[in-house]
Design an enzyme around this catalytic site. Structure first.
Site, PDB file in Angstrom:
ATOM      1  N   HIS A 191      -7.333  -7.795  -1.359  1.00  0.00           N
ATOM      2  CA  HIS A 191      -6.633  -9.075  -1.547  1.00  0.00           C
ATOM      3  C   HIS A 191      -7.143 -10.168  -0.610  1.00  0.00           C
ATOM      4  O   HIS A 191      -6.855 -11.351  -0.828  1.00  0.00           O
ATOM      5  CB  HIS A 191      -5.128  -8.893  -1.342  1.00  0.00           C
ATOM      6  CG  HIS A 191      -4.508  -7.940  -2.311  1.00  0.00           C
ATOM      7  ND1 HIS A 191      -4.628  -8.091  -3.679  1.00  0.00           N
ATOM      8  CD2 HIS A 191      -3.782  -6.804  -2.109  1.00  0.00           C
ATOM      9  CE1 HIS A 191      -3.991  -7.091  -4.286  1.00  0.00           C
ATOM     10  NE2 HIS A 191      -3.474  -6.306  -3.351  1.00  0.00           N
TER      11      HIS A 191
ATOM     12  N   ASP B 291      -7.181   0.443  -7.937  1.00  0.00           N
ATOM     13  CA  ASP B 291      -5.909   0.195  -7.262  1.00  0.00           C
ATOM     14  C   ASP B 291      -4.940  -0.413  -8.275  1.00  0.00           C
ATOM     15  O   ASP B 291      -5.358  -1.145  -9.184  1.00  0.00           O
ATOM     16  CB  ASP B 291      -6.144  -0.774  -6.103  1.00  0.00           C
ATOM     17  CG  ASP B 291      -4.959  -0.903  -5.169  1.00  0.00           C
ATOM     18  OD1 ASP B 291      -5.016  -0.349  -4.064  1.00  0.00           O
ATOM     19  OD2 ASP B 291      -3.982  -1.582  -5.536  1.00  0.00           O
TER      20      ASP B 291
ATOM     21  N   HIS C 172      -2.937  -2.757  -7.921  1.00  0.00           N
ATOM     22  CA  HIS C 172      -2.873  -4.212  -7.776  1.00  0.00           C
ATOM     23  C   HIS C 172      -4.265  -4.799  -8.017  1.00  0.00           C
ATOM     24  O   HIS C 172      -5.260  -4.270  -7.517  1.00  0.00           O
ATOM     25  CB  HIS C 172      -2.382  -4.588  -6.373  1.00  0.00           C
ATOM     26  CG  HIS C 172      -1.075  -3.946  -6.028  1.00  0.00           C
ATOM     27  ND1 HIS C 172      -0.987  -2.840  -5.199  1.00  0.00           N
ATOM     28  CD2 HIS C 172       0.184  -4.235  -6.429  1.00  0.00           C
ATOM     29  CE1 HIS C 172       0.291  -2.485  -5.095  1.00  0.00           C
ATOM     30  NE2 HIS C 172       1.017  -3.306  -5.825  1.00  0.00           N
TER      31      HIS C 172
ATOM     32  N   ASP D  32      -1.839   4.106  -5.603  1.00  0.00           N
ATOM     33  CA  ASP D  32      -0.572   3.440  -5.935  1.00  0.00           C
ATOM     34  C   ASP D  32      -0.246   3.369  -7.429  1.00  0.00           C
ATOM     35  O   ASP D  32       0.867   2.952  -7.775  1.00  0.00           O
ATOM     36  CB  ASP D  32      -0.475   2.048  -5.286  1.00  0.00           C
ATOM     37  CG  ASP D  32      -1.758   1.259  -5.319  1.00  0.00           C
ATOM     38  OD1 ASP D  32      -2.698   1.652  -6.033  1.00  0.00           O
ATOM     39  OD2 ASP D  32      -1.837   0.224  -4.625  1.00  0.00           O
TER      40      ASP D  32
END
Length: 299
Positions: free
Chosen positions: A120, A157, A159, A234
């Site tokens: 991120h 991931d 996200h 995740d």
């Protein structure tokens, strides 16, 4: 040959156990890899990423702010924790770890970090538990040094890898792919070279069914000299921040299919652990070790 695994004690910045980010998983993951014989030859220890590496992917002013622990409060809020001296060193070592894993992958075909996947963080600053974007830095270092000419970032991931997508938006040498939960953080999404947003509750069967086309398309379009594989756990059904429904078996099969696809084509793979969020550090750390267990079969 055993799997090359990169680890540094500084990966664990020793947060309080009540913190939302499960920092102690890095220490426990390394212990598990030793206990289970996956790292019986020891770990490769990276150097902290030097400033000139970090500035290949991040704005110099932001790099300086992290290195001097002067990150502004708004950025720290976006990151999710204060950037003190331990966090700054952790972030430099994790980034150095991904650079080292990539170089070991070029030598051996595959190597894995016990951290990394801080996707991120963008050029101007960090976000979402990410201080430096280790994969973006590592890819930039290897391109700048002429070690590779083309890079594929294959990000699983849960996200979206928004920071990576933004850093390389105008760089045709790096192909970014993200398969993630469509309704999950971040909002709004960035534009990767190839994105697939999955609906909430997607399970093993539906997740694995989309991989063949994504792998083939990414390979055909990227022509990579190396693949950075973000094996975030995740998407797991028990993850606090995930919203998807993969099992341990599904994660292992995902890793096997992704790594196997590229190793069958003789493309080096550098694995990073990505995200995983649970109060149960033992279960979470063992879940992260799935990457190393699967990768060891290809070493």
């Amino acid at each position: 040959m055993s799997l090359a695994i990169v680890h540094h004690p500084a990966f664990d910045a020793q947060f309080d156990a009540a913190h939302r980010f499960p920092m102690s998983k890095f220490t426990r993951l390394a212990q598990i890899l030793v206990e289970d014989g996956l790292a019986d030859g020891g770990f490769f220890q990276p150097i902290p990423a030097p400033e000139h590496w970090l500035e290949l992917a991040h704005a110099p002013a932001y790099v300086e702010a992290v290195l001097t622990q002067r990150v502004d409060r708004a950025t720290e809020k976006a990151i999710g924790f204060a950037v003190d001296d331990r966090v700054a060193m952790r972030s430099r070592c994790a980034t150095g770890g991904t650079v080292l894993a990539a170089r070991l992958a070029l030598e051996r075909g595959i190597a894995c970090n016990t951290a990394g996947g801080s996707h991120h963080a963008a050029r101007e600053g960090g976000a979402g538990f990410s201080v430096f974007n280790d994969v973006a830095v590592a890819a930039s270092v290897m391109l700048a040094d002429g070690e590779v000419g083309r890079v594929l970032v294959f990000d699983c991931d849960v996200h979206q890898g928004d920071g990576t997508a933004r850093i390389f938006a105008d760089d045709r040498r790096v192909f970014t792919l993200s398969i993630h939960g469509e309704r999950n953080y971040p909002h709004p999404k960035a534009v990767s070279d190839l994105d697939l947003g999955l609906p909430d509750k997607t399970g093993d069967e539906d997740y694995l069914a989309v991989l063949p086309e994504l792998l083939a398309t990414a390979f055909d379009r990227a022509h990579p000299d190396i693949v950075f594989y973000n094996a975030g756990v995740d998407p797991h059904v028990d993850d606090r921040l995930g919203r998807l429904s993969l099992t341990d078996t599904g994660l292992a099969e995902r890793d096997r299919r992704v790594i196997g696809f590229f190793r069958d084509r003789d493309v080096p793979v550098a694995g990073v652990i990505g995200g995983g969020y649970s109060r149960d550090i033992e279960a979470l750390s063992r879940r992260h070790s799935i990457l190393h267990r699967v990768a060891a079969a290809f070493a």
